[in-house]
Design a protein around this motif. Structure first.
Motif, PDB file in Angstrom:
ATOM      1  N   ILE A  70     -11.290  -5.360  -9.468  1.00 40.56           N
ATOM      2  CA  ILE A  70     -11.595  -5.662  -8.062  1.00 40.56           C
ATOM      3  C   ILE A  70     -10.520  -5.129  -7.125  1.00 40.56           C
ATOM      4  O   ILE A  70     -10.786  -4.913  -5.947  1.00 40.56           O
ATOM      5  N   SER A  71      -9.323  -4.880  -7.648  1.00 37.66           N
ATOM      6  CA  SER A  71      -8.246  -4.343  -6.811  1.00 37.66           C
ATOM      7  C   SER A  71      -8.615  -2.994  -6.206  1.00 37.66           C
ATOM      8  O   SER A  71      -8.159  -2.651  -5.117  1.00 37.66           O
ATOM      9  N   TYR A  72      -9.456  -2.229  -6.913  1.00 36.72           N
ATOM     10  CA  TYR A  72      -9.894  -0.927  -6.400  1.00 36.72           C
ATOM     11  C   TYR A  72     -10.713  -1.058  -5.123  1.00 36.72           C
ATOM     12  O   TYR A  72     -10.800  -0.112  -4.343  1.00 36.72           O
ATOM     13  N   GLU A  73     -11.313  -2.228  -4.922  1.00 37.66           N
ATOM     14  CA  GLU A  73     -12.152  -2.451  -3.749  1.00 37.66           C
ATOM     15  C   GLU A  73     -11.402  -3.160  -2.625  1.00 37.66           C
ATOM     16  O   GLU A  73     -11.990  -3.490  -1.597  1.00 37.66           O
ATOM     17  N   MET A  74     -10.103  -3.405  -2.828  1.00 40.08           N
ATOM     18  CA  MET A  74      -9.328  -4.182  -1.874  1.00 40.08           C
ATOM     19  C   MET A  74      -8.226  -3.335  -1.245  1.00 40.08           C
ATOM     20  O   MET A  74      -7.726  -2.398  -1.864  1.00 40.08           O
ATOM     21  N   THR A  75      -7.845  -3.719  -0.037  1.00 37.10           N
ATOM     22  CA  THR A  75      -6.704  -3.073   0.611  1.00 37.10           C
ATOM     23  C   THR A  75      -5.413  -3.712   0.103  1.00 37.10           C
ATOM     24  O   THR A  75      -5.432  -4.808  -0.472  1.00 37.10           O
ATOM     25  N   ALA A  76      -4.303  -3.045   0.337  1.00 37.17           N
ATOM     26  CA  ALA A  76      -3.006  -3.599  -0.049  1.00 37.17           C
ATOM     27  C   ALA A  76      -2.757  -4.926   0.673  1.00 37.17           C
ATOM     28  O   ALA A  76      -2.194  -5.863   0.102  1.00 37.17           O
ATOM     29  N   ARG A  77      -3.206  -5.025   1.892  1.00 39.91           N
ATOM     30  CA  ARG A  77      -3.040  -6.256   2.668  1.00 39.91           C
ATOM     31  C   ARG A  77      -3.834  -7.407   2.054  1.00 39.91           C
ATOM     32  O   ARG A  77      -3.357  -8.538   1.982  1.00 39.91           O
ATOM     33  N   GLU A  78      -5.050  -7.119   1.602  1.00 36.27           N
ATOM     34  CA  GLU A  78      -5.873  -8.145   0.967  1.00 36.27           C
ATOM     35  C   GLU A  78      -5.253  -8.610  -0.351  1.00 36.27           C
ATOM     36  O   GLU A  78      -5.253  -9.809  -0.657  1.00 36.27           O
ATOM     37  N   ILE A  79      -4.724  -7.671  -1.119  1.00 37.38           N
ATOM     38  CA  ILE A  79      -4.078  -8.026  -2.384  1.00 37.38           C
ATOM     39  C   ILE A  79      -2.851  -8.891  -2.114  1.00 37.38           C
ATOM     40  O   ILE A  79      -2.623  -9.898  -2.795  1.00 37.38           O
ATOM     41  N   ALA A  80      -2.074  -8.542  -1.102  1.00 38.86           N
ATOM     42  CA  ALA A  80      -0.904  -9.342  -0.743  1.00 38.86           C
ATOM     43  C   ALA A  80      -1.321 -10.748  -0.328  1.00 38.86           C
ATOM     44  O   ALA A  80      -0.656 -11.733  -0.689  1.00 38.86           O
ATOM     45  N   GLU A  81      -2.423 -10.853   0.405  1.00 39.75           N
ATOM     46  CA  GLU A  81      -2.930 -12.169   0.815  1.00 39.75           C
ATOM     47  C   GLU A  81      -3.337 -12.992  -0.412  1.00 39.75           C
ATOM     48  O   GLU A  81      -3.059 -14.187  -0.499  1.00 39.75           O
ATOM     49  N   ALA A  82      -3.986 -12.344  -1.372  1.00 43.77           N
ATOM     50  CA  ALA A  82      -4.387 -13.026  -2.599  1.00 43.77           C
ATOM     51  C   ALA A  82      -3.162 -13.499  -3.379  1.00 43.77           C
ATOM     52  O   ALA A  82      -3.153 -14.621  -3.914  1.00 43.77           O
ATOM     53  N   GLN A  83      -2.130 -12.681  -3.427  1.00 44.91           N
ATOM     54  CA  GLN A  83      -0.907 -13.050  -4.132  1.00 44.91           C
ATOM     55  C   GLN A  83      -0.209 -14.218  -3.448  1.00 44.91           C
ATOM     56  O   GLN A  83       0.293 -15.128  -4.116  1.00 44.91           O
ATOM     57  N   ARG A  84      -0.203 -14.216  -2.118  1.00 47.94           N
ATOM     58  CA  ARG A  84       0.360 -15.357  -1.383  1.00 47.94           C
ATOM     59  C   ARG A  84      -0.432 -16.621  -1.682  1.00 47.94           C
ATOM     60  O   ARG A  84       0.145 -17.698  -1.868  1.00 47.94           O
TER      61      ARG A  84
END
Length: 100
Positions: A70-84
């Motif tokens: 799913i990371s391929y469909e996400m922006t770096a900002r979205e991934i950072a939000e998920a990690q937070r």
């Protein structure tokens, strides 16, 4: 529609309770639920990534693969939000799902 919404809420609440108790399978299932919209839950890749990340931290290899996909469909900002979100969940639950 109301029945579907209640069903979705029940699904999430029951899996959250299990996840808080340390059930890695529940973490994985929450990721699947949010990534696919299972049970009438709205697709939310940020939430899905968060739950897959928490399960992956506990060694769940399926979650590691799903998170990568799913990371391929996400922006770096979205991934950072998920990690937070994952870090916040760990802090709120006193780290029930322990990082490796």
């Amino acid at each position: 529609m109301a029945i579907s919404q209640k069903s979705a809420e029940f699904l999430i609440q029951s899996r959250l309770a299990d996840a808080e108790a340390g059930d890695v399978e529940a973490l994985f299932e929450l990721g699947v639920t949010y990534s696919t919209g299972r049970g009438g839950v709205a697709v939310d890749l940020i939430e899905a990534h968060k739950w897959f990340n928490l399960a992956a931290l506990n060694g769940d290899t399926r979650s590691q693969q799903c998170r990568a996909e799913i990371s391929y469909e996400m922006t770096a900002r979205e991934i950072a939000e998920a990690q937070r979100g994952a870090r916040a969940w760990l802090a709120a639950t006193s780290g029930v799902a322990r990082a490796a």
